[in-house]
Motif scaffolding. Structure first.
Motif, PDB file in Angstrom:
ATOM      1  N   ILE A 251       0.851  -1.187   0.000  1.00  0.00           N
ATOM      2  CA  ILE A 251       0.000   0.000   0.000  1.00  0.00           C
ATOM      3  C   ILE A 251       0.888   1.239   0.000  1.00  0.00           C
ATOM      4  CG2 ILE A 251      -1.685   1.310   1.345  1.00  0.00           C
ATOM      5  CD1 ILE A 251      -2.843  -1.370   2.248  1.00  0.00           C
ATOM      6  N   GLY A 252       0.636   2.151  -0.901  1.00  0.00           N
ATOM      7  CA  GLY A 252       1.484   3.325  -1.100  1.00  0.00           C
ATOM      8  C   GLY A 252       2.204   3.273  -2.423  1.00  0.00           C
ATOM      9  N   ASN A 253       2.295   2.067  -2.997  1.00  0.00           N
ATOM     10  CA  ASN A 253       2.876   1.921  -4.326  1.00  0.00           C
ATOM     11  C   ASN A 253       1.857   2.392  -5.358  1.00  0.00           C
ATOM     12  OD1 ASN A 253       3.466   0.574  -6.944  1.00  0.00           O
ATOM     13  ND2 ASN A 253       5.172  -0.308  -5.814  1.00  0.00           N
ATOM     14  N   CYS A 254       2.337   3.126  -6.358  1.00  0.00           N
ATOM     15  CA  CYS A 254       1.421   3.690  -7.354  1.00  0.00           C
ATOM     16  C   CYS A 254       0.696   2.605  -8.150  1.00  0.00           C
ATOM     17  CB  CYS A 254       2.178   4.625  -8.302  1.00  0.00           C
ATOM     18  SG  CYS A 254       3.552   3.838  -9.171  1.00  0.00           S
ATOM     19  N   SER A 255       1.266   1.390  -8.186  1.00  0.00           N
ATOM     20  CA  SER A 255       0.643   0.320  -8.962  1.00  0.00           C
ATOM     21  C   SER A 255      -0.320  -0.536  -8.140  1.00  0.00           C
ATOM     22  CB  SER A 255       1.721  -0.591  -9.572  1.00  0.00           C
ATOM     23  OG  SER A 255       2.468  -1.225  -8.548  1.00  0.00           O
TER      24      SER A 255
ATOM     25  N   LEU B 238      12.958   8.763   3.234  1.00  0.00           N
ATOM     26  CA  LEU B 238      13.694   8.418   4.451  1.00  0.00           C
ATOM     27  C   LEU B 238      15.191   8.570   4.206  1.00  0.00           C
ATOM     28  CD1 LEU B 238      11.646   5.270   5.506  1.00  0.00           C
ATOM     29  CD2 LEU B 238      11.372   7.613   6.294  1.00  0.00           C
ATOM     30  N   ASN B 239      15.639   9.797   4.056  1.00  0.00           N
ATOM     31  CA  ASN B 239      17.050  10.037   3.759  1.00  0.00           C
ATOM     32  C   ASN B 239      17.779  10.732   4.900  1.00  0.00           C
ATOM     33  OD1 ASN B 239      15.860  12.522   3.628  1.00  0.00           O
ATOM     34  ND2 ASN B 239      16.440  12.952   1.494  1.00  0.00           N
ATOM     35  N   GLY B 240      17.163  10.703   6.083  1.00  0.00           N
ATOM     36  CA  GLY B 240      17.829  11.283   7.238  1.00  0.00           C
ATOM     37  C   GLY B 240      17.605  12.774   7.393  1.00  0.00           C
ATOM     38  N   GLN B 241      16.896  13.385   6.475  1.00  0.00           N
ATOM     39  CA  GLN B 241      16.640  14.820   6.554  1.00  0.00           C
ATOM     40  C   GLN B 241      15.308  15.064   7.255  1.00  0.00           C
ATOM     41  OE1 GLN B 241      19.023  16.938   5.391  1.00  0.00           O
ATOM     42  NE2 GLN B 241      20.191  15.096   4.902  1.00  0.00           N
ATOM     43  N   ASN B 242      15.139  16.292   7.762  1.00  0.00           N
ATOM     44  CA  ASN B 242      13.848  16.662   8.331  1.00  0.00           C
ATOM     45  C   ASN B 242      12.813  16.708   7.219  1.00  0.00           C
ATOM     46  OD1 ASN B 242      14.832  16.940  10.941  1.00  0.00           O
ATOM     47  ND2 ASN B 242      15.471  19.061  10.587  1.00  0.00           N
ATOM     48  N   LEU B 243      11.670  16.101   7.463  1.00  0.00           N
ATOM     49  CA  LEU B 243      10.648  16.002   6.438  1.00  0.00           C
ATOM     50  C   LEU B 243       9.769  17.249   6.415  1.00  0.00           C
ATOM     51  CD1 LEU B 243       9.472  12.314   6.936  1.00  0.00           C
ATOM     52  CD2 LEU B 243      10.973  13.205   5.176  1.00  0.00           C
ATOM     53  N   ALA B 244       9.466  17.715   5.220  1.00  0.00           N
ATOM     54  CA  ALA B 244       8.475  18.778   5.076  1.00  0.00           C
ATOM     55  C   ALA B 244       7.103  18.204   5.403  1.00  0.00           C
ATOM     56  CB  ALA B 244       8.507  19.327   3.648  1.00  0.00           C
ATOM     57  N   SER B 245       6.157  19.066   5.683  1.00  0.00           N
ATOM     58  CA  SER B 245       4.831  18.602   6.098  1.00  0.00           C
ATOM     59  C   SER B 245       4.172  17.743   5.023  1.00  0.00           C
ATOM     60  CB  SER B 245       3.935  19.796   6.429  1.00  0.00           C
ATOM     61  OG  SER B 245       3.856  20.671   5.314  1.00  0.00           O
ATOM     62  N   LYS B 246       4.383  18.112   3.737  1.00  0.00           N
ATOM     63  CA  LYS B 246       3.775  17.316   2.664  1.00  0.00           C
ATOM     64  C   LYS B 246       4.426  15.936   2.576  1.00  0.00           C
ATOM     65  CE  LYS B 246       6.747  19.017  -1.096  1.00  0.00           C
ATOM     66  NZ  LYS B 246       6.760  19.572  -2.466  1.00  0.00           N
ATOM     67  N   ASP B 247       5.732  15.853   2.897  1.00  0.00           N
ATOM     68  CA  ASP B 247       6.415  14.566   2.890  1.00  0.00           C
ATOM     69  C   ASP B 247       5.975  13.707   4.065  1.00  0.00           C
ATOM     70  OD1 ASP B 247       7.821  15.054   0.587  1.00  0.00           O
ATOM     71  OD2 ASP B 247       9.531  15.942   1.615  1.00  0.00           O
ATOM     72  N   GLN B 248       5.715  14.353   5.209  1.00  0.00           N
ATOM     73  CA  GLN B 248       5.214  13.615   6.363  1.00  0.00           C
ATOM     74  C   GLN B 248       3.877  12.967   6.046  1.00  0.00           C
ATOM     75  OE1 GLN B 248       5.125  16.371   9.620  1.00  0.00           O
ATOM     76  NE2 GLN B 248       7.353  16.368   9.896  1.00  0.00           N
ATOM     77  N   SER B 249       3.065  13.665   5.284  1.00  0.00           N
ATOM     78  CA  SER B 249       1.767  13.122   4.889  1.00  0.00           C
ATOM     79  C   SER B 249       1.955  11.918   3.967  1.00  0.00           C
ATOM     80  CB  SER B 249       0.939  14.202   4.183  1.00  0.00           C
ATOM     81  OG  SER B 249      -0.255  13.666   3.680  1.00  0.00           O
ATOM     82  N   ARG B 250       2.886  12.032   3.020  1.00  0.00           N
ATOM     83  CA  ARG B 250       3.143  10.919   2.101  1.00  0.00           C
ATOM     84  C   ARG B 250       3.696   9.706   2.849  1.00  0.00           C
ATOM     85  NH1 ARG B 250       7.155  12.853  -2.234  1.00  0.00           N
ATOM     86  NH2 ARG B 250       6.776  10.761  -3.075  1.00  0.00           N
ATOM     87  N   LEU B 251       4.384   9.969   3.968  1.00  0.00           N
ATOM     88  CA  LEU B 251       4.962   8.895   4.766  1.00  0.00           C
ATOM     89  C   LEU B 251       3.887   8.170   5.574  1.00  0.00           C
ATOM     90  CD1 LEU B 251       7.828   7.791   5.373  1.00  0.00           C
ATOM     91  CD2 LEU B 251       7.881   9.305   7.353  1.00  0.00           C
ATOM     92  N   SER B 252       2.950   8.918   6.117  1.00  0.00           N
ATOM     93  CA  SER B 252       1.947   8.330   7.008  1.00  0.00           C
ATOM     94  C   SER B 252       0.709   7.823   6.286  1.00  0.00           C
ATOM     95  CB  SER B 252       1.518   9.363   8.060  1.00  0.00           C
ATOM     96  OG  SER B 252       0.939  10.500   7.433  1.00  0.00           O
ATOM     97  N   GLU B 253       0.455   8.338   5.082  1.00  0.00           N
ATOM     98  CA  GLU B 253      -0.777   7.983   4.379  1.00  0.00           C
ATOM     99  C   GLU B 253      -0.898   6.484   4.105  1.00  0.00           C
ATOM    100  OE1 GLU B 253      -4.225   9.316   3.906  1.00  0.00           O
ATOM    101  OE2 GLU B 253      -2.644  10.777   4.278  1.00  0.00           O
ATOM    102  N   PRO B 254       0.150   5.810   3.590  1.00  0.00           N
ATOM    103  CA  PRO B 254       0.016   4.367   3.352  1.00  0.00           C
ATOM    104  C   PRO B 254      -0.302   3.573   4.622  1.00  0.00           C
ATOM    105  CG  PRO B 254       1.952   5.225   2.229  1.00  0.00           C
ATOM    106  CD  PRO B 254       1.457   6.320   3.120  1.00  0.00           C
TER     107      PRO B 254
END
Length: 442
Positions: free
Chosen positions: A193-197, A243-259
């Motif tokens: 879940i989270g994969n575009c396919s 997940l590259n060790g950097q602080n995530l922007a809010s939109k990236d946090q959403s992409r991380l938690s959505e799946p």
């Protein structure tokens, strides 16, 4: 919360089964990597396996003496017991990753590193010796396997192998024969879940089938006989680069938690009606090395509210009505495929049972925790059902041991790619694929 029974117009009641987990052996207490060496897990493996093989030698070749590597005498037939190590010319070297001068690319398929020139040696506490002969095929064995070998030392200092003794399938409890009613276990893996396919509708069809909200009266009556669902790893797929060790922007946090949120919604629907085990896989938010610890329950606020929801270890071992299940999310078999050869994945699975070790390539090429006092991957009891997740296709086979053991081997395909789940009948260990499609041709 308790699971809700299947409730249709015919008032079908979902069948129940008695569940017992045996995952304690895969639990890591007080995780510590400081000063621990992987030699200790090899020593623990050799100790337990050698004791076992010594007990089998008298009924194998009682007339031959058992020697250590250091105690070999030229031309004298004997038996040696130790751990195999395979010299592989194509085995990737971590130093190569940092070498700027690498120019030669080995002519090998990217998924397999075996070569005709690979050589086996056997090692015990006293030393190591090169193995020769045609009995022991380097393409079959991997580093970390413990065996007993019959042979003799040659003038060149090698050990000419004439016969081999593997541990064989362990003792198995008798398969319960007191039931004539069908009870089913559904295996799923690779939801991604989270994969575009990945296709949410496809998974929703699966959920509706399991929970009895799909099909006619006959299909609903079959759904009521499902007593357990097992999800064997790779349930979510986090976009690469987040997940590259950097602080995530809010939109990236959403992409991380959505799946994970989407997964929890689906799991909640299943756990509301059926007991559910979910195992971690290599792509899931869990520790990478084996044994993988359970996914944290805080990831699943909806489904974890039900007492039918269990977040489990990988590997995972449990009983249902005294039928023993053992399985992984696939890493152990995928790694064997890289460093040895077989006609199919089921043969790799059978080898791990006959070697009595779930992950013989750990820690050499497959990451694992550096246990100091035991090897948790040693198989003490023979399962009735042995499953691995995240495989290319559905495969199954029934194998038998020398003492009458019967094991159903099951390869569970990646659901996101195939739309296939696997259904097993606990009454007779019969198995079939359950296919879900959302595309129809005219």
């Amino acid at each position: 919360m308790d699971a809700v029974e299947v409730d249709t117009e015919n008032n079908l009641q979902r069948k129940q089964s008695l569940y017992q987990s045996f995952d304690e052996t895969f639990e890591i207490h007080k995780e510590n990597y400081r000063g621990q060496q992987y030699s200790q897990i090899y020593f623990a493996r050799l100790h337990v396996m050698r004791t076992l093989l010594y007990s089998l030698i008298p009924s194998w070749k009682s007339h031959l003496p058992v020697c250590t590597v250091l105690g070999l005498e030229e031309g004298k037939e004997c038996i040696i017991v130790g751990t195999l190590y395979k010299h592989m010319k194509l085995k990737p070297c971590i130093l190569d990753e940092y070498s700027k001068e690498r120019s030669a690319i080995p002519l090998v398929k990217p998924h397999n590193f075996t070569h005709p020139d690979d050589q086996l040696v056997l090692e015990d506490e006293s030393g190591r010796v090169k193995l020769t002969g045609t009995v022991l095929l380097p393409s079959v064995f991997v580093t970390g396997t413990v065996v007993a070998l019959h042979g003799k030392e040659t003038g060149a200092g090698d050990f000419l192998v004439e016969d081999i003794l593997e541990a064989g399938l362990p003792h198995q409890t008798e398969l319960p024969l007191n039931s004539e009613e069908d009870k089913y276990v559904v295996f799923i893996s690779g939801l991604s879940i989270g994969n575009c396919s990945s296709n949410p509708l496809q998974f929703q069809l699966l959920v509706d089938h399991i929970t009895g909200h799909l099909g006619d009266e006959k299909e609903q009556s079959i759904a009521a006989q499902i007593v357990q669902v097992v999800i064997a790893g790779n349930s979510v797929e986090i976009p690469h680069g987040l997940l590259n060790g950097q602080n995530l922007a809010s939109k990236d946090q959403s992409r991380l938690s959505e799946p994970i949120k989407e997964l929890d919604i689906f799991l909640t629907q299943i756990a509301a009606g059926v007991p559910l085990d979910i195992m971690a896989g290599p792509n899931d938010p869990a520790n990478f090395a084996l044994p993988q610890q359970p996914l944290h329950r805080c990831l699943f606020p909806g489904s974890s509210a039900y007492n039918t929801f269990r977040s489990c270890h990988n590997p995972h071992s449990f009983d249902l009505d005294n039928v023993r299940f053992l399985g992984t999310s696939g890493q152990n078999i995928d790694d064997l495929e890289k460093y040895s050869e077989a006609k199919d994945k089921l043969e790799f699975m059978e080898r791990t049972l006959r070697w009595r070790h779930l992950a013989p390539t750990s820690p050499n090429t497959l990451g694992c925790y550096p246990f100091t006092d035991r090897d948790p991957f040693f198989i003490e009891s023979c399962p009735h059902v042995y499953f691995v997740g995240n495989q290319d296709k559905y495969e199954t086979r029934l194998i038998k041991g020398s003492e009458g053991q019967v094991v159903r081997l099951v390869c569970i395909p990646r659901f996101a790619e195939t739309g296939v789940a696997v259904v097993l009948n606990m009454r007779n260990l019969e198995c079939h694929a359950l296919r879900f499609g959302t595309q129809f041709s005219s």
